[in-house]
Design a protein around this motif. Structure first.
Motif, mmCIF file in Angstrom:
data_model
loop_
_atom_site.group_PDB
_atom_site.id
_atom_site.type_symbol
_atom_site.label_atom_id
_atom_site.label_comp_id
_atom_site.label_asym_id
_atom_site.label_seq_id
_atom_site.Cartn_x
_atom_site.Cartn_y
_atom_site.Cartn_z
ATOM 1 N N THR A 96 11.106 10.682 -7.915
ATOM 2 C CA THR A 96 9.744 10.199 -7.746
ATOM 3 C C THR A 96 9.734 8.982 -6.822
ATOM 4 O O THR A 96 10.579 8.100 -6.950
ATOM 5 C CB THR A 96 9.145 9.791 -9.112
ATOM 6 N N VAL A 118 2.737 6.068 0.216
ATOM 7 C CA VAL A 118 3.360 7.357 -0.078
ATOM 8 C C VAL A 118 3.670 7.463 -1.567
ATOM 9 O O VAL A 118 4.276 6.558 -2.143
ATOM 10 C CB VAL A 118 4.669 7.533 0.733
ATOM 11 N N ASN A 119 3.246 8.575 -2.151
ATOM 12 C CA ASN A 119 3.593 8.938 -3.521
ATOM 13 C C ASN A 119 4.128 10.363 -3.484
ATOM 14 O O ASN A 119 3.463 11.253 -2.949
ATOM 15 C CB ASN A 119 2.378 8.866 -4.449
ATOM 16 N N THR A 120 5.320 10.565 -4.026
ATOM 17 C CA THR A 120 5.953 11.879 -3.970
ATOM 18 C C THR A 120 6.629 12.170 -5.301
ATOM 19 O O THR A 120 7.200 11.285 -5.922
ATOM 20 C CB THR A 120 7.014 11.923 -2.841
ATOM 21 N N SER A 139 3.394 15.690 -2.611
ATOM 22 C CA SER A 139 3.476 14.448 -1.865
ATOM 23 C C SER A 139 2.098 14.096 -1.318
ATOM 24 O O SER A 139 1.354 14.980 -0.889
ATOM 25 C CB SER A 139 4.476 14.604 -0.710
#
Length: 187
Positions: A96, A118-120, A139
């Motif tokens: 994460t 960015v969030n993945t 993502s």
């Protein structure tokens, strides 16, 4: 780190830890904020298999955890023709990225994308002793600014969602894939 070579050199194991504390990169008079990164691992290669026995990953920047990874139980990844019957039936790797600020990484990405968050989330599921790998990737980049030449796009967003399988690392199937680009919350 501890490296062990066994079985007349056909099996190699590496177990250890990687610590990067206050890691920064300076390029073109721009410096990233300090990053603390820690990885613990126990990996064995032999019999055309990569056996990841243990793996954890943690990264924090500006007092926030921005990177986290964890293996639920040992995972086998076949790298050739293998018939290892001792391979674990199922294991999951989860990675994460939370709130990675592209502006902090400008020394790497330059002026192409000077802003964005960015969030993945990636999950890799190994089944049938590593012969089948399922993956699920989600993502999202929000508040993205992109510059190309004299063109500048602000308040953009990019979302990628992909789910698929790999059989024996030579057949890949992507039953679900979604790419969405927005600007000012409009597709």
């Amino acid at each position: 780190n501890q490296v062990e070579v066994a079985n007349a050199g056909t099996t190699t194991s590496v177990m250890g830890q990687l610590n990067l504390n206050q890691f920064q990169v300076t390029r073109a008079n721009q410096t990233t904020p300090p990053l603390n990164l820690r990885a613990d691992y126990n990996v064995t290669y032999g019999n055309s298999n990569l056996m990841v026995r243990a793996f954890t990953l943690a990264g924090n920047q500006k007092g926030r955890e921005i990177l986290q990874g964890e293996l639920t139980k040992p995972m086998t990844i076949p790298l050739g023709n293998s018939s290892d019957s001792a391979a674990p039936e199922q294991a999951a790797l989860k990675v994460t990225v939370n709130g990675l600020d592209l502006a902090d990484w400008k020394p790497f990405i330059g002026d192409l994308a000077p802003a964005g968050i960015v969030n993945t989330r990636l999950q890799l599921l190994s089944q049938q002793g590593g012969k089948r790998l399922d993956f699920d990737l989600n993502s999202e980049i929000t508040n993205l600014t992109v510059i190309s030449g004299t063109n500048r796009v602000t308040n953009a967003g990019v979302t990628v969602a992909m789910r698929g399988q790999a059989a024996n690392m030579d057949q890949f199937n992507f039953p679900d894939f979604r790419l969405e680009v927005t600007r000012l919350n409009q597709p």
